[in-house]
Design a protein around this motif. Structure first.
Motif, PDB file in Angstrom:
ATOM      1  N   UNK A 161       9.653  -1.369   0.272  1.00  0.00           N
ATOM      2  CA  UNK A 161       7.996  -1.054   0.173  1.00  0.00           C
ATOM      3  C   UNK A 161       7.557  -1.237  -1.034  1.00  0.00           C
ATOM      4  N   UNK A 162       6.455  -2.033  -1.145  1.00  0.00           N
ATOM      5  CA  UNK A 162       6.012  -2.133  -2.817  1.00  0.00           C
ATOM      6  C   UNK A 162       4.362  -2.040  -2.455  1.00  0.00           C
ATOM      7  N   UNK A 163       3.929  -0.745  -3.030  1.00  0.00           N
ATOM      8  CA  UNK A 163       2.549  -0.367  -2.978  1.00  0.00           C
ATOM      9  C   UNK A 163       1.649  -1.021  -4.014  1.00  0.00           C
ATOM     10  N   UNK A 164       0.634  -1.825  -3.649  1.00  0.00           N
ATOM     11  CA  UNK A 164      -0.225  -2.503  -4.351  1.00  0.00           C
ATOM     12  C   UNK A 164      -1.411  -1.500  -4.408  1.00  0.00           C
ATOM     13  N   UNK A 165      -1.921  -0.977  -5.774  1.00  0.00           N
ATOM     14  CA  UNK A 165      -3.136  -0.039  -5.954  1.00  0.00           C
ATOM     15  C   UNK A 165      -4.514  -0.893  -6.212  1.00  0.00           C
ATOM     16  N   UNK A 166      -4.239  -1.770  -7.033  1.00  0.00           N
ATOM     17  CA  UNK A 166      -5.263  -2.580  -7.586  1.00  0.00           C
ATOM     18  C   UNK A 166      -5.713  -3.461  -6.675  1.00  0.00           C
ATOM     19  N   UNK A 167      -7.066  -3.728  -6.454  1.00  0.00           N
ATOM     20  CA  UNK A 167      -7.451  -4.790  -5.718  1.00  0.00           C
ATOM     21  C   UNK A 167      -8.559  -4.741  -5.093  1.00  0.00           C
ATOM     22  N   UNK A 168      -9.156  -5.287  -4.135  1.00  0.00           N
ATOM     23  CA  UNK A 168     -10.452  -4.807  -3.189  1.00  0.00           C
ATOM     24  C   UNK A 168     -10.400  -5.579  -2.078  1.00  0.00           C
ATOM     25  N   UNK A 169     -10.552  -4.791  -1.085  1.00  0.00           N
ATOM     26  CA  UNK A 169     -10.908  -5.208   0.423  1.00  0.00           C
ATOM     27  C   UNK A 169     -12.443  -5.496   0.550  1.00  0.00           C
ATOM     28  N   UNK A 226      14.893 -12.849   2.717  1.00  0.00           N
ATOM     29  CA  UNK A 226      14.818 -11.351   2.233  1.00  0.00           C
ATOM     30  C   UNK A 226      13.457 -10.760   2.305  1.00  0.00           C
ATOM     31  N   UNK A 227      13.130  -9.730   3.146  1.00  0.00           N
ATOM     32  CA  UNK A 227      11.869  -9.176   3.520  1.00  0.00           C
ATOM     33  C   UNK A 227      11.592  -8.145   2.497  1.00  0.00           C
ATOM     34  N   UNK A 228      10.269  -7.981   2.240  1.00  0.00           N
ATOM     35  CA  UNK A 228       9.706  -7.164   1.504  1.00  0.00           C
ATOM     36  C   UNK A 228       8.454  -7.006   1.876  1.00  0.00           C
ATOM     37  N   UNK A 229       8.221  -5.489   2.327  1.00  0.00           N
ATOM     38  CA  UNK A 229       6.590  -4.882   2.699  1.00  0.00           C
ATOM     39  C   UNK A 229       5.820  -4.547   1.685  1.00  0.00           C
ATOM     40  N   UNK A 230       4.697  -5.167   1.769  1.00  0.00           N
ATOM     41  CA  UNK A 230       3.344  -4.805   1.073  1.00  0.00           C
ATOM     42  C   UNK A 230       2.356  -4.005   1.663  1.00  0.00           C
ATOM     43  N   UNK A 231       2.102  -2.847   0.855  1.00  0.00           N
ATOM     44  CA  UNK A 231       0.839  -2.147   1.140  1.00  0.00           C
ATOM     45  C   UNK A 231      -0.302  -1.962   0.343  1.00  0.00           C
ATOM     46  N   UNK A 232      -1.588  -2.256   0.568  1.00  0.00           N
ATOM     47  CA  UNK A 232      -2.651  -2.060  -0.224  1.00  0.00           C
ATOM     48  C   UNK A 232      -3.653  -3.074   0.031  1.00  0.00           C
ATOM     49  N   UNK A 233      -4.766  -3.171  -0.753  1.00  0.00           N
ATOM     50  CA  UNK A 233      -5.839  -4.037  -0.826  1.00  0.00           C
ATOM     51  C   UNK A 233      -5.635  -5.614  -1.210  1.00  0.00           C
ATOM     52  N   UNK A 234      -6.446  -6.382  -0.813  1.00  0.00           N
ATOM     53  CA  UNK A 234      -6.458  -7.791  -1.291  1.00  0.00           C
ATOM     54  C   UNK A 234      -6.366  -7.881  -2.766  1.00  0.00           C
ATOM     55  N   UNK A 235      -5.597  -8.489  -3.640  1.00  0.00           N
ATOM     56  CA  UNK A 235      -4.926  -9.763  -3.202  1.00  0.00           C
ATOM     57  C   UNK A 235      -3.340  -9.423  -2.734  1.00  0.00           C
ATOM     58  N   UNK A 258      -9.196  -5.014 -10.184  1.00  0.00           N
ATOM     59  CA  UNK A 258      -8.807  -5.657  -9.147  1.00  0.00           C
ATOM     60  C   UNK A 258      -7.692  -6.615  -9.200  1.00  0.00           C
ATOM     61  N   UNK A 259      -7.045  -6.613 -10.490  1.00  0.00           N
ATOM     62  CA  UNK A 259      -5.938  -7.554 -10.720  1.00  0.00           C
ATOM     63  C   UNK A 259      -4.521  -6.823 -10.746  1.00  0.00           C
ATOM     64  N   UNK A 260      -3.880  -6.980  -9.682  1.00  0.00           N
ATOM     65  CA  UNK A 260      -2.651  -6.197  -9.830  1.00  0.00           C
ATOM     66  C   UNK A 260      -1.410  -6.608 -10.609  1.00  0.00           C
TER      67      UNK A 260
END
Length: 455
Positions: free
Chosen positions: A4-12, A210-219, A390-392
């Motif tokens: 699980x990879x959490x993306x904090x920077x970004x914008x929906x 290989x599966x990786x899961x992402x959580x967080x806003x676009x992008x 907004x650039x992760x």
């Protein structure tokens, strides 16, 4: 177990006009278009002439540098136009389609019995190679290279993006066959990135990946972000990327023996009366998609793709080969606002909180109607943290952009030019107070660097 990879920077950006998960009437246009510019890095050599009869799968053009990279006709019919621009640059090929599609038979094949060379040859003959891109440079992949890894983003996160799980429904077998074929093209891994809400078995339980899961806003759905977070690209390395909807083309080729470029196209945007999905074929004339289903009260912007990275087209234009979405929003050129930016703007989206709409929408649930206006003039780049928010990716975007503008190759390399594509900077362009065409700058930098390194 999936990481699980959490993306904090970004914008929906929550916009009006999301596609409902319904299939609207199937569409078949009389005219279809192939535009060589959809396949970045391909130098086209034309293989047909006006009046030629073609089948679905007949080669129309090939790459002058790599003749095995071919673009084929998505339909059967007659070549009625070959349009050229300055210096006889090939702009487009228009095909008048038959009533019933006649497919060129490439023969069914069992992927498990094929070598990597056999698979590349099959993809070459059927014109599917141009749908695979490589990083660095974000261009059509060179079939002579052996990619370190292959990356597929299994979800879309851009505003109004199609629901990939809905698109793959009923296509699970072809999708897995496509993954099986891709797994044979690299000595590394095929990385499939999923969002943390994925429920479709074709994605969650895909084999040979290989599966990786992402959580967080676009992008978070951008494949470039996923590469950066999973295994970044070093100088001298090459990775391939492919749109998950295009993986179906590979599966259909080996399961059915045909170059079947049919797509489920999302019709989205605030000016669409009934949103949903149409079953059609790449290069379709969008006039047949939007007819009698868009607002007639405003001047409209038609976009092949999403609002951040899509291409402006006319109402009589054609869907780009690599897109599975048509978006219709107001142009905005007929909108005269009282006080303009100085108004309260209670119904306007603003990332910088210029308007007071954020007070009434603290949870971000409100859907906004945004037009195509830039709302400002081009100014010098301001060194602030507005891009960074907004650039992760682990890259300094302002410094990289300045290195590109100055064409300082050493700094471009040190700052991560090999990892990026223009789409990775789309949000930076959206929030930019200087109104700079950032994606255009990045594309220019990649093209110049490729020429510098390959001359």
């Amino acid at each position: 177990m999936a990481q699980l990879i959490k993306i904090k920077k970004g914008l929906d950006i929550n916009l009006k006009g999301k596609a409902k998960n319904i299939v609207l009437k199937p569409l078949k246009s009389k005219l279809y278009c192939i535009n060589p510019d959809d396949f970045i890095g391909l130098v086209p050599k034309i293989l047909i002439k006006i009046g030629d009869k073609v089948q679905a799968g007949t080669a129309l053009i090939c790459d002058k540098k790599h003749s095995s990279v071919k673009v084929v006709s998505p339909v059967s019919g007659e070549v009625v136009e070959i349009n050229r621009g300055e210096k006889r640059k090939l702009l487009s090929i228009i095909i008048e389609a038959d009533d019933e599609t006649d497919y060129l038979d490439f023969g069914r094949k069992k992927v498990s019995d094929l070598s990597a060379d056999d698979i590349v040859q099959g993809l070459s003959q059927a014109g599917i190679l141009p749908f695979i891109r490589q990083r660095p440079y974000d261009i059509v992949a060179n079939p002579e290279d052996s990619p370190r890894d292959i990356f597929i983003s299994g979800f879309y996160s851009a505003p109004l993006s199609p629901d990939l799980e809905f698109i793959l429904k009923g296509e699970e077998t072809d999708f897995q066959t496509g993954l099986d074929a891709l797994a044979k093209l690299t000595k590394g891994k095929v990385h499939l990135g999923l969002n943390n809400h994925c429920v479709i078995a074709a994605l969650k339980y895909a084999k040979h990946v290989e599966i990786n899961t992402f959580e967080g806003p676009h992008p978070s759905g951008n494949v470039g972000v996923q590469i950066n977070k999973i295994k970044a690209i070093d100088k001298g390395e090459t990775v391939w990327v492919i749109n998950p909807a295009d993986v179906l083309f590979i599966g259909r080729l080996f399961n059915k023996g045909t170059a079947d470029f049919s797509r489920l196209i999302a019709l989205t945007g605030s000016e669409v009366k009934e949103t949903g999905y149409h079953k059609t074929i790449i290069g379709v004339n969008i006039q047949d998609i939007v007819k009698d289903n868009v607002s007639t009260e405003l001047n409209l912007r038609y976009i092949s793709g999403n609002v951040l990275t899509g291409a402006k087209i006319s109402e009589q234009g054609y869907l780009r080969a690599t897109d599975n979405q048509v978006t219709v929003i107001p142009e905005g050129d007929d909108n005269n606002e009282f006080f303009g930016w100085a108004s309260l703007g209670l119904d306007k989206f603003s990332n910088s909180r210029t308007y007071f709409s954020w007070i009434l929408n603290p949870l971000g649930s409100k859907e906004y109607q945004i037009d195509a206006r830039i709302k400002g003039g081009t100014r010098a780049m301001i060194m602030s943290d507005e891009y960074d928010k907004v650039f992760p990716m682990d890259i300094y975007p302002e410094f990289l952009l300045k290195a590109i503008i100055a064409f300082n190759v050493d700094k471009m390399e040190a700052l991560g030019i090999y990892e990026v594509a223009p789409e990775d900077f789309a949000l930076c362009e959206f929030v930019d107070t200087s109104k700079i065409e950032i994606q255009k700058i990045v594309r220019m930098g990649l093209d110049l660097l490729y020429k510098e390194m390959n001359d």
